[in-house]
Design a protein around this motif. Sequence first.
Motif, PDB file in Angstrom:
ATOM      1  N   GLN A  50       0.860  -1.190   0.000  1.00  0.00           N
ATOM      2  CA  GLN A  50       0.000   0.000   0.000  1.00  0.00           C
ATOM      3  C   GLN A  50       0.888   1.229   0.000  1.00  0.00           C
ATOM      4  O   GLN A  50       1.835   1.310   0.772  1.00  0.00           O
ATOM      5  CB  GLN A  50      -0.871  -0.048   1.252  1.00  0.00           C
ATOM      6  N   ASP A  51       0.583   2.165  -0.854  1.00  0.00           N
ATOM      7  CA  ASP A  51       1.387   3.378  -0.969  1.00  0.00           C
ATOM      8  C   ASP A  51       0.709   4.497  -0.189  1.00  0.00           C
ATOM      9  O   ASP A  51      -0.263   5.095  -0.666  1.00  0.00           O
ATOM     10  CB  ASP A  51       1.542   3.757  -2.443  1.00  0.00           C
ATOM     11  N   SER A  52       1.203   4.756   1.011  1.00  0.00           N
ATOM     12  CA  SER A  52       0.535   5.704   1.907  1.00  0.00           C
ATOM     13  C   SER A  52       0.627   7.143   1.424  1.00  0.00           C
ATOM     14  O   SER A  52      -0.055   8.023   1.967  1.00  0.00           O
ATOM     15  CB  SER A  52       1.119   5.595   3.319  1.00  0.00           C
ATOM     16  N   ARG A  53       1.459   7.398   0.420  1.00  0.00           N
ATOM     17  CA  ARG A  53       1.541   8.761  -0.111  1.00  0.00           C
ATOM     18  C   ARG A  53       0.182   9.225  -0.635  1.00  0.00           C
ATOM     19  O   ARG A  53      -0.145  10.410  -0.607  1.00  0.00           O
ATOM     20  CB  ARG A  53       2.588   8.828  -1.223  1.00  0.00           C
ATOM     21  N   ASN A  54      -0.600   8.246  -1.125  1.00  0.00           N
ATOM     22  CA  ASN A  54      -1.930   8.603  -1.632  1.00  0.00           C
ATOM     23  C   ASN A  54      -2.810   9.194  -0.541  1.00  0.00           C
ATOM     24  O   ASN A  54      -3.671  10.027  -0.815  1.00  0.00           O
ATOM     25  CB  ASN A  54      -2.600   7.369  -2.243  1.00  0.00           C
ATOM     26  N   TYR A  55      -2.605   8.735   0.695  1.00  0.00           N
ATOM     27  CA  TYR A  55      -3.410   9.254   1.798  1.00  0.00           C
ATOM     28  C   TYR A  55      -3.090  10.722   2.066  1.00  0.00           C
ATOM     29  O   TYR A  55      -3.961  11.500   2.469  1.00  0.00           O
ATOM     30  CB  TYR A  55      -3.167   8.440   3.076  1.00  0.00           C
ATOM     31  N   ALA A  56      -1.825  11.105   1.891  1.00  0.00           N
ATOM     32  CA  ALA A  56      -1.457  12.502   2.116  1.00  0.00           C
ATOM     33  C   ALA A  56      -2.202  13.412   1.142  1.00  0.00           C
ATOM     34  O   ALA A  56      -2.760  14.449   1.531  1.00  0.00           O
ATOM     35  CB  ALA A  56       0.049  12.673   1.975  1.00  0.00           C
ATOM     36  N   LYS A  57      -2.222  12.999  -0.113  1.00  0.00           N
ATOM     37  CA  LYS A  57      -2.949  13.789  -1.107  1.00  0.00           C
ATOM     38  C   LYS A  57      -4.446  13.761  -0.821  1.00  0.00           C
ATOM     39  O   LYS A  57      -5.145  14.782  -0.922  1.00  0.00           O
ATOM     40  CB  LYS A  57      -2.666  13.255  -2.514  1.00  0.00           C
ATOM     41  N   PHE A  58      -4.958  12.567  -0.464  1.00  0.00           N
ATOM     42  CA  PHE A  58      -6.384  12.387  -0.166  1.00  0.00           C
ATOM     43  C   PHE A  58      -6.811  13.330   0.969  1.00  0.00           C
ATOM     44  O   PHE A  58      -7.848  13.997   0.897  1.00  0.00           O
ATOM     45  CB  PHE A  58      -6.597  10.928   0.219  1.00  0.00           C
ATOM     46  N   ALA A  59      -5.964  13.397   2.005  1.00  0.00           N
ATOM     47  CA  ALA A  59      -6.289  14.233   3.171  1.00  0.00           C
ATOM     48  C   ALA A  59      -5.818  15.670   3.006  1.00  0.00           C
ATOM     49  O   ALA A  59      -6.077  16.508   3.869  1.00  0.00           O
ATOM     50  CB  ALA A  59      -5.669  13.629   4.430  1.00  0.00           C
ATOM     51  N   LYS A  60      -5.062  15.938   1.931  1.00  0.00           N
ATOM     52  CA  LYS A  60      -4.534  17.281   1.651  1.00  0.00           C
ATOM     53  C   LYS A  60      -3.598  17.759   2.761  1.00  0.00           C
ATOM     54  O   LYS A  60      -3.682  18.892   3.231  1.00  0.00           O
ATOM     55  CB  LYS A  60      -5.677  18.288   1.439  1.00  0.00           C
ATOM     56  N   ILE A  61      -2.707  16.859   3.163  1.00  0.00           N
ATOM     57  CA  ILE A  61      -1.691  17.220   4.160  1.00  0.00           C
ATOM     58  C   ILE A  61      -0.308  16.967   3.571  1.00  0.00           C
ATOM     59  O   ILE A  61      -0.145  16.097   2.704  1.00  0.00           O
ATOM     60  CB  ILE A  61      -1.848  16.418   5.476  1.00  0.00           C
ATOM     61  N   PRO A  62       0.714  17.702   4.014  1.00  0.00           N
ATOM     62  CA  PRO A  62       2.065  17.461   3.491  1.00  0.00           C
ATOM     63  C   PRO A  62       2.653  16.185   4.075  1.00  0.00           C
ATOM     64  O   PRO A  62       2.270  15.749   5.163  1.00  0.00           O
ATOM     65  CB  PRO A  62       2.844  18.690   3.979  1.00  0.00           C
ATOM     66  N   PHE A  63       3.584  15.577   3.311  1.00  0.00           N
ATOM     67  CA  PHE A  63       4.359  14.471   3.886  1.00  0.00           C
ATOM     68  C   PHE A  63       5.825  14.632   3.530  1.00  0.00           C
ATOM     69  O   PHE A  63       6.178  15.192   2.486  1.00  0.00           O
ATOM     70  CB  PHE A  63       3.814  13.104   3.458  1.00  0.00           C
ATOM     71  N   LEU A  64       6.669  14.158   4.433  1.00  0.00           N
ATOM     72  CA  LEU A  64       8.118  14.158   4.250  1.00  0.00           C
ATOM     73  C   LEU A  64       8.585  12.711   4.118  1.00  0.00           C
ATOM     74  O   LEU A  64       8.021  11.821   4.748  1.00  0.00           O
ATOM     75  CB  LEU A  64       8.826  14.814   5.441  1.00  0.00           C
ATOM     76  N   GLU A  65       9.622  12.492   3.313  1.00  0.00           N
ATOM     77  CA  GLU A  65      10.101  11.127   3.117  1.00  0.00           C
ATOM     78  C   GLU A  65      11.614  11.080   3.303  1.00  0.00           C
ATOM     79  O   GLU A  65      12.366  11.465   2.400  1.00  0.00           O
ATOM     80  CB  GLU A  65       9.716  10.596   1.736  1.00  0.00           C
ATOM     81  N   PRO A  66      12.105  10.605   4.456  1.00  0.00           N
ATOM     82  CA  PRO A  66      13.556  10.541   4.698  1.00  0.00           C
ATOM     83  C   PRO A  66      14.205   9.404   3.919  1.00  0.00           C
ATOM     84  O   PRO A  66      13.566   8.390   3.627  1.00  0.00           O
ATOM     85  CB  PRO A  66      13.642  10.294   6.207  1.00  0.00           C
TER      86      PRO A  66
END
Length: 574
Positions: free
Chosen positions: A110-126
């Motif tokens: 599951q690619d959780s990045r989609n949830y960030a866009k879905f919820a319209k919140i920023p995400f950081l990826e180290p």
Amino acid sequence: MLGNEAIARGAYEGGVQVGSGYPGTPSSEILEYLSQYKEVHSRWCPNEKVALEVAAGVAIAGGRVLVTMKHVGLNVAADPLMTISYTGVRGGLVIVVADDPGMHSSQNEQDSRNYAKFAKIPFLEPADSEEARIFTKEGFIISEKFDTPIMIRSTTRVSHSRSVVFPQERIHFTPFPYQKDAEKYVMIPAFARKRRVALEKRLEVLRGWVEESDLNRIEMRDPQFGIITGGVLYNHVREVFPQASILKIGIGYPLPYQTISDFVRKVKNVVVVEELDPFWETEIKAAGIPVEGRNRIPGIGEITPDVLKVAFGVPQPVPSIDDLNQYIFPRPPVLCAGCPHRGVFRILSELKITVTGDIGCYTLGVMPPISSIDSCICMGASISNAEGFKLTHPELTVGAVIGDSTFIHSGIGPLLDAVYNQTNIIVFILDNRITAMTGGQNHPGTGITLMGEKTSALDIEELVKALGVKEVHHFSSFDILHFRSLLKEVIKKNSGPTVFILSEPCQLIRKKGNKNFYQVDPNLCRLCKKCLQLGCPAIRLDGERVQIIAEYCRACGVCSQICQFNAIKEEYQS
């Protein structure tokens, strides 16, 4: 530091006051490390939804909080996430989600990045442990600056690999004074409509900010070949293509389109390298920027350096696997020696019960020779699945197996449904007094908190009765002869939901006997091989002789109950 340890360190340095979550590989260690900092209140919650709701309360009240989960846990927490993105936060709220490309310990990719866009919140990826520390710490500042929850997206290779970290001192953070603001935090429709507009305005502000942030960076080298990537894949790309120009994405959403456009203009051929979904590629192409991606990079499984070499046609020496096979000992996944669930599964298989399974190490009951699980979907689904099986085929004897931690996580509602609708199923709660699969974390049934404090322990039997189950049997899971006899009676009754609570501690945490083990008496053994059908790693066939390896034996005694010739006896070490 381990990546998960670095995330905990970053939260500590960032002045976090509270950490909450539910264990799930590969995220489990984050809270375990965070709990070692006594300045932080850390807690396991019954499930991810509760954990995020606790965290939201901390943030709305003005504190800094970290919440952790694995990717499938974000599905459970999605309900509060979608509304917290509307309300925003006052104190910093950092949500760490660990994805598992390749499904090393998960039921899906599951690619959780989609949830960030879905919820319209920023995400950081180290990309490594040091970035995990920095990004987590930075996350609190970003969260508070833009009044938004923020997601840190990790993957297995970041969470479970080690790299150099440069720890810093903890900053002193004083919680913001509490301010009542019902129009912002009470999402009745009239208020929510206003927050919907505020959400879009916030996203526009974020889009401008990401263009200036140094968390994204361009590394110019060969102008003929460039790669846009982020996370652990940045390291793989640097290893395979040391001369390639790279746009390293640190803020994965919203994307810095101007920066990307500038990079693409400077480099002739640009490929987006990302795992799982073509998340960035789709966004970039939608912005009218020409790049390649999924036409070269596979969308299933982990992207390792070897996968990159194949994708780009880079020659690589191929080792002779045939030469190595003779040195590889086959080790199929099995239940541990002495597992208190093994005998239960043996009886379920013997009585030909259709078994719906759940998430936990007991899912290995599907493997031969036990082979007694028919389905496994997600946390808590075993009981609901069993209801569905029974509705379709009333003639089947249908049983649901579920662990103690999983039952508390999301099995209570389905059992209530079975009671409410009087579905004739049998539920087996395999209570090993711990969250075993993720490494032995405590839960509300153990009576011990994450911080090691004694607390009230949930009485599962009383809870089950309170849900309305009329017939509840609770005894040792090692008493399989009693279990078989009682289960046969329940099957004959054929009425209403019945619950068996079968309790014994996980044998990795507490061995049944410290000085005893079991041995086979060759003079009594008739070589019927029924003991081998248990699939216990301690029992093996050596030529025409059954042996129990004393070093592996956990003295559960299930094999001695299975043996009809009393050939398996308890021995004591001198």
